[in-house]
Design a protein around this motif. Structure first.
Motif, mmCIF file in Angstrom:
data_model
loop_
_atom_site.group_PDB
_atom_site.id
_atom_site.type_symbol
_atom_site.label_atom_id
_atom_site.label_comp_id
_atom_site.label_asym_id
_atom_site.label_seq_id
_atom_site.Cartn_x
_atom_site.Cartn_y
_atom_site.Cartn_z
ATOM 1 N N THR A 60 12.349 -14.642 18.816
ATOM 2 C CA THR A 60 13.160 -15.855 18.869
ATOM 3 C C THR A 60 13.023 -16.411 20.278
ATOM 4 O O THR A 60 13.420 -15.757 21.253
ATOM 5 C CB THR A 60 14.635 -15.567 18.555
ATOM 6 N N ALA A 61 12.417 -17.583 20.390
ATOM 7 C CA ALA A 61 12.119 -18.170 21.696
ATOM 8 C C ALA A 61 13.039 -19.356 21.952
ATOM 9 O O ALA A 61 13.140 -20.263 21.122
ATOM 10 C CB ALA A 61 10.661 -18.617 21.753
ATOM 11 N N VAL A 62 13.717 -19.340 23.102
ATOM 12 C CA VAL A 62 14.627 -20.421 23.488
ATOM 13 C C VAL A 62 13.972 -21.209 24.618
ATOM 14 O O VAL A 62 13.725 -20.666 25.700
ATOM 15 C CB VAL A 62 15.989 -19.865 23.944
ATOM 16 N N GLU A 63 13.698 -22.484 24.368
ATOM 17 C CA GLU A 63 12.980 -23.324 25.331
ATOM 18 C C GLU A 63 13.756 -24.611 25.600
ATOM 19 O O GLU A 63 14.113 -25.331 24.668
ATOM 20 C CB GLU A 63 11.578 -23.658 24.791
ATOM 21 N N ILE A 64 14.010 -24.893 26.879
ATOM 22 C CA ILE A 64 14.800 -26.065 27.260
ATOM 23 C C ILE A 64 13.994 -27.356 27.229
ATOM 24 O O ILE A 64 14.541 -28.435 27.041
ATOM 25 C CB ILE A 64 15.424 -25.841 28.664
ATOM 26 N N ASP A 66 12.194 -3.965 16.771
ATOM 27 C CA ASP A 66 12.971 -4.839 17.650
ATOM 28 C C ASP A 66 12.696 -6.312 17.351
ATOM 29 O O ASP A 66 11.546 -6.723 17.154
ATOM 30 C CB ASP A 66 12.637 -4.572 19.122
ATOM 31 N N VAL A 67 13.771 -7.090 17.339
ATOM 32 C CA VAL A 67 13.675 -8.544 17.310
ATOM 33 C C VAL A 67 13.850 -9.003 18.749
ATOM 34 O O VAL A 67 14.873 -8.718 19.378
ATOM 35 C CB VAL A 67 14.763 -9.159 16.409
ATOM 36 N N VAL A 68 12.858 -9.700 19.286
ATOM 37 C CA VAL A 68 12.813 -9.971 20.720
ATOM 38 C C VAL A 68 13.230 -11.405 21.023
ATOM 39 O O VAL A 68 12.700 -12.364 20.444
ATOM 40 C CB VAL A 68 11.401 -9.717 21.284
ATOM 41 N N LEU A 69 14.172 -11.521 21.934
ATOM 42 C CA LEU A 69 14.564 -12.822 22.476
ATOM 43 C C LEU A 69 13.704 -13.119 23.697
ATOM 44 O O LEU A 69 13.623 -12.303 24.616
ATOM 45 C CB LEU A 69 16.046 -12.808 22.862
ATOM 46 N N GLU A 70 13.076 -14.278 23.694
ATOM 47 C CA GLU A 70 12.317 -14.729 24.861
ATOM 48 C C GLU A 70 12.920 -16.043 25.347
ATOM 49 O O GLU A 70 13.045 -16.996 24.567
ATOM 50 C CB GLU A 70 10.839 -14.932 24.536
ATOM 51 N N VAL A 71 13.299 -16.079 26.601
ATOM 52 C CA VAL A 71 13.853 -17.292 27.205
ATOM 53 C C VAL A 71 12.771 -17.943 28.060
ATOM 54 O O VAL A 71 12.141 -17.283 28.882
ATOM 55 C CB VAL A 71 15.091 -16.960 28.060
ATOM 56 N N GLN A 114 10.536 -17.780 15.678
ATOM 57 C CA GLN A 114 11.544 -18.833 15.564
ATOM 58 C C GLN A 114 11.715 -19.464 16.941
ATOM 59 O O GLN A 114 11.842 -18.748 17.930
ATOM 60 C CB GLN A 114 12.892 -18.271 15.107
ATOM 61 N N VAL A 115 11.716 -20.785 16.995
ATOM 62 C CA VAL A 115 11.884 -21.495 18.258
ATOM 63 C C VAL A 115 13.210 -22.239 18.236
ATOM 64 O O VAL A 115 13.506 -22.987 17.300
ATOM 65 C CB VAL A 115 10.725 -22.483 18.519
ATOM 66 N N VAL A 116 14.002 -22.030 19.271
ATOM 67 C CA VAL A 116 15.273 -22.719 19.441
ATOM 68 C C VAL A 116 15.118 -23.655 20.638
ATOM 69 O O VAL A 116 14.824 -23.203 21.750
ATOM 70 C CB VAL A 116 16.424 -21.731 19.686
ATOM 71 N N SER A 117 15.302 -24.938 20.412
ATOM 72 C CA SER A 117 15.212 -25.913 21.498
ATOM 73 C C SER A 117 16.595 -26.066 22.114
ATOM 74 O O SER A 117 17.523 -26.569 21.474
ATOM 75 C CB SER A 117 14.721 -27.260 20.956
ATOM 76 N N GLY A 118 16.748 -25.597 23.341
ATOM 77 C CA GLY A 118 18.059 -25.677 23.974
ATOM 78 C C GLY A 118 18.088 -24.951 25.300
ATOM 79 O O GLY A 118 17.096 -24.361 25.740
ATOM 80 N N ASP A 119 19.243 -25.012 25.934
ATOM 81 C CA ASP A 119 19.469 -24.421 27.250
ATOM 82 C C ASP A 119 20.047 -23.024 27.068
ATOM 83 O O ASP A 119 21.131 -22.857 26.495
ATOM 84 C CB ASP A 119 20.449 -25.307 28.027
ATOM 85 N N PRO A 133 18.785 -10.844 17.907
ATOM 86 C CA PRO A 133 17.859 -10.121 18.796
ATOM 87 C C PRO A 133 18.425 -8.770 19.222
ATOM 88 O O PRO A 133 19.621 -8.638 19.480
ATOM 89 C CB PRO A 133 17.726 -11.064 19.993
ATOM 90 N N THR A 134 17.549 -7.790 19.295
ATOM 91 C CA THR A 134 17.933 -6.463 19.773
ATOM 92 C C THR A 134 17.352 -6.174 21.147
ATOM 93 O O THR A 134 17.767 -5.227 21.817
ATOM 94 C CB THR A 134 17.442 -5.387 18.792
ATOM 95 N N ALA A 135 16.399 -6.985 21.564
ATOM 96 C CA ALA A 135 15.760 -6.810 22.868
ATOM 97 C C ALA A 135 15.452 -8.182 23.447
ATOM 98 O O ALA A 135 15.435 -9.184 22.731
ATOM 99 C CB ALA A 135 14.482 -5.981 22.748
ATOM 100 N N MET A 136 15.220 -8.195 24.748
ATOM 101 C CA MET A 136 14.861 -9.439 25.423
ATOM 102 C C MET A 136 13.734 -9.151 26.405
ATOM 103 O O MET A 136 13.797 -8.189 27.187
ATOM 104 C CB MET A 136 16.072 -10.013 26.159
ATOM 105 N N VAL A 137 12.692 -9.964 26.337
ATOM 106 C CA VAL A 137 11.585 -9.893 27.286
ATOM 107 C C VAL A 137 11.307 -11.327 27.703
ATOM 108 O O VAL A 137 11.065 -12.190 26.854
ATOM 109 C CB VAL A 137 10.327 -9.260 26.657
#
Length: 284
Positions: free
Chosen positions: A72-76, A48-53, A100-105, A117-121
């Motif tokens: 893949t982490a998304v941070e505002i 799994d590729v995990v999306l973390e918000v 991987q870090v994505v800076s955004g909303d 991403p295939t999963a989100m935690v």
């Protein structure tokens, strides 16, 4: 791998000049055992590729990397987004290439870098948890398994069944995308700062949409109208949407739904049947 404890959380916060704000829903998990419980409850597959918000200072991020996943982490918060790769490089250098870090909303993102991403935690910001969750479900169909920490009341609303007092718009919209169930409860004492509300984890497993020939926008318009005034019978609540109470009655009867019923008694398939009778222009 060393996960973050209370002292290191505060040190990192001081380094970036962080003062947690309610506006961004910043409450950071500082208990390693809880992090590992969350990841175990997510029932992730090895690939799994995990999306973390909202990774914040990296507590959950480090736990996901420890478990062997790509994240893949998304941070505002730009300062936190910039610090996270450094934290991982310091504490888990062998795993740095899996982050991987994505800076955004997260409410506005429309694409993510590959692999998808295939999963989100995630520990979602409580003030926007439902809109963020629904946006990501709609935008990233590759997400099949989701485990999110939200305010306990919100978790119960998301997982509520028809007929429950907690059943409402979030329940139906989440059910359009996934099977939803409550998972673990979480002590408020494992956060810094300590929130004023209890927390819980809710699990979602994506399933096919109830109907492929009815647009989700139409279904959600019917759902919003049905719950706008919960005390009203459907024929009255949907009157403005269909042009009149009589037109709504005709549409409800054609959909096989009792016009005198109320929205909280209907499941997602009922709302789909009603939406099929509506052409989106205010007439049946």
């Amino acid at each position: 791998m060393a996960l973050l404890g209370p002292a290191r959380i505060r040190e990192l916060a001081d380094e970036v000049g962080l003062r947690p704000t309610k506006t961004l829903g910043q409450n950071f998990v500082h208990d390693a055992n809880t992090v590992r419980r969350i990841i175990a409850a997510a029932q992730l597959e090895p690939d799994d590729v995990v999306l973390e918000v909202g990774p914040g200072l990296g507590s959950l991020t480090l736990g996901l990397l420890e478990a062997g996943h790509r994240v893949t982490a998304v941070e505002i918060d730009p300062a936190l987004a910039a610090r996270l790769p450094q934290t991982v490089a310091e504490l888990a250098p062998h795993a740095a290439d899996r982050l991987q870090v994505v800076s955004g909303d997260a409410m506005r993102i429309s694409e993510l870098p590959d692999p998808q991403p295939t999963a989100m935690v995630a520990n979602l910001p409580y003030n926007v948890s439902v809109p963020v969750l629904l946006h990501l479900l709609a935008t990233f169909p590759s997400l099949h398994r989701i485990l999110v920490m939200v305010q306990a009341e919100v978790a119960h609303r998301l997982a509520a069944a028809p007929g429950s007092k907690l059943y409402g718009v979030p329940s139906v919209k989440a059910a359009w995308y996934a099977d939803v169930r409550l998972s673990l409860t979480v002590s408020r004492q494992i956060f810094w700062p300590v929130p004023n509300v209890d927390s819980a984890l809710v699990s979602l497993t994506r399933r096919p949409a109830p109907r492929s020939d009815v647009p989700v926008q139409s279904v959600f318009a019917v759902v919003d109208a049905a719950f706008a005034q919960r005390r009203k019978m459907l024929r009255a609540a949907l009157g403005p949407l269909f042009g009149s109470s009589q037109a709504a009655t005709t549409a409800l009867e054609a959909a096989g739904v009792d016009p005198t019923a109320r929205g909280e008694t209907l499941d997602v398939e009922d709302f789909v049947s009603i939406a099929q009778q509506w052409d989106g222009s205010g007439t049946a």
